[in-house]
Design an enzyme around this catalytic site. Structure first.
Site, PDB file in Angstrom:
ATOM      1  N   LYS A 159       0.833  -1.208   0.000  1.00  0.00           N
ATOM      2  CA  LYS A 159       0.000   0.000   0.000  1.00  0.00           C
ATOM      3  C   LYS A 159       0.867   1.257   0.000  1.00  0.00           C
ATOM      4  CE  LYS A 159      -3.705   2.650   0.454  1.00  0.00           C
ATOM      5  NZ  LYS A 159      -4.724   2.723   1.480  1.00  0.00           N
TER       6      LYS A 159
ATOM      7  N   LYS B  48      -0.655  11.401   5.567  1.00  0.00           N
ATOM      8  CA  LYS B  48      -0.331  10.416   6.613  1.00  0.00           C
ATOM      9  C   LYS B  48       0.399   9.207   6.004  1.00  0.00           C
ATOM     10  CE  LYS B  48      -3.270   7.457   7.142  1.00  0.00           C
ATOM     11  NZ  LYS B  48      -4.003   6.216   7.200  1.00  0.00           N
TER      12      LYS B  48
END
Lengths: 296, 296
Positions: free
Chosen positions: B171, B239
């Site tokens: 990811k 983030k």
């Protein structure tokens, strides 16, 4: 049918000249290298000793040259196109050069009745051989329409982008995004592989994600198998990034990422991969991160 | 059928809980926000007052939380999963958190007989609602196979990448490449548009070139029409980039481009676009370069 002059018989120019001859055009060529000239002359092309002589004999001229300086030389200097060009000649410059220089040449040649199209191509040598290049064209619409039948022998996607320089601007935007993609792929793979992921599995997973790109699809397998046989040479891409940064300087556009990407490409070149494929910037990150993305 | 606990009923967690209820599973939920809890309780879910209580009643637990700290809290701290978990529980953490923290949690929970899968998703809220997410999974293969039927109600592309942390690493690699793509698109468009090109024409031309990417295809039209309704929020992508840089620090992987990309995202956030789509980093370059890429 028009007589077409082709100047520059490199990886791209030579197959373009051959395709036009196969399509039945009378072709006259000029190039600094003897070997490709002899090859196309054997196939029936005429040779012109200078760009000036070529311009005397052709009403459409295609240039395929390595950089801005070479195009300037062939167009504007002694024995150049300007000296010999006939009225209503169209010059199609397929080189990727800086848009400022291109517009300057277009303006000077325009005073001699020559209409110039900036028509940088992409698709590499394979695309030039197969006639499947994509061609981004800037310049007068009438000139574009006139030479479109010729361009259709060379490319599959041919787009008129607007006035002089817009073909090159489109190409530079493309080169910015492509180069960034390769560095992004390099950083993503270096991180993942150093964490223990299998490079080929990672590439496959990313292709199914938002990370998908034509770069990843065309080069992902080559990157993981260490095949850097060039379809587009790293040094040529460096030149394009340099032109993009130069143009950005003139226009006042900050390009922080392209600036870093350019430096990564320079580093890969300094490490001796200039003649490898442009995706070989990945190998720089193998060195930087101490990982092997290539299977050995 | 397994009883499934769902912790975190945000943009992603709530539609996942709903899909599992529609598929016939008994679902027990816990979330800090009252509103989504009441909504799914009305549809027949049970509510657990704490993660501990939820763990007492479920053998599969799905977490969908905003960051590493939230996952740590829910898993390891007072009234957390660790305290209540039964033997042979599988925890599927669909949050994107840093892989180090995830592996630490997996190890602690492992001592309690809980197998953890890091299973970050992509595809946004629309994908969660439609059950078309793509899910990259790290962790023990047996646990993966056991919960695969459940995951199939949530996603379309479900890939087991390897041991703990590998789903998250995939990811993060994806997020690196996607973020770079948006900044590259921003720089390419800013340069081209400042040179006079029409943004929509440029996007269309680039889609036909090597610059093609899923980002460009999905967001190109939105960018030129100024539609920054989020499918993925800019702050969340910040983030993820932060976790990528943190992980790179731990592993010793230099990420020069991601570092600049991260700063560009921070700048877009500082300019007030944190709740816009992550592609809104493009608007930063409109400001920086003084061009309008959005049609007004």
């Amino acid at each position: 049918m028009e007589t077409i002059g082709v100047i520059g018989l490199g990886n791209m120019g030579k197959p373009m000249a051959r395709r036009l001859m196969q399509a039945g055009y009378t072709v006259v060529v000029h190039s600094r290298s003897r070997e490709p000239v002899e090859e196309v002359v054997d196939l029936g092309a005429a040779e012109a000793p200078t760009p000036h002589d070529l311009a005397l004999n052709a009403n459409v001229i295609i240039t395929s040259l390595p950089d801005s300086r070479a195009v300037e030389l062939v167009c504007l200097e002694q024995n150049g196109i300007r000296e010999g060009a006939r009225q209503n000649t169209v010059l199609i410059d397929t080189s990727t050069i800086d848009p400022e220089t291109s517009r300057k040449i277009a303006s000077v040649l325009g005073q001699r009745g020559v209409e110039m199209l900036d028509a940088p191509v992409s698709g590499g040598q394979a695309g030039a051989i197969a006639g499947t290049l994509s061609i981004m064209v800037g310049g007068p619409e009438a000139a574009f329409n006139r030479v479109l039948p010729i361009l259709k022998h060379l490319g599959r996607t041919i787009t008129h982008m607007g006035p002089a320089g817009t073909g090159l601007m489109t190409k530079l935007a493309n080169q910015i995004i492509v180069a960034a993609n390769y560095v992004a792929i390099a950083e993503g793979l270096a991180l993942g592989v150093k964490a223990g992921l299998d490079p080929a599995n990672l590439v496959q997973a990313l292709e199914g994600e938002l990370a998908q790109s034509r770069c990843l699809e065309l080069k992902g397998d080559r990157i993981t198998s260490g095949n850097y046989e060039p379809t587009g040479r790293l040094t040529l891409h460096i030149k394009d990034l340099y032109y993009a940064l130069q143009t950005a300087r003139v226009l006042g556009v900050p390009l922080p990422m392209t600036s870093i990407v350019y430096q990564c490409f320079e580093a890969a070149n300094a490490a001796g991969r200039g003649n490898w494929d442009h995706s070989a910037v990945v190998t720089l990150f193998e060195d930087l991160a101490g990982v092997k993305i290539r299977k050995l």
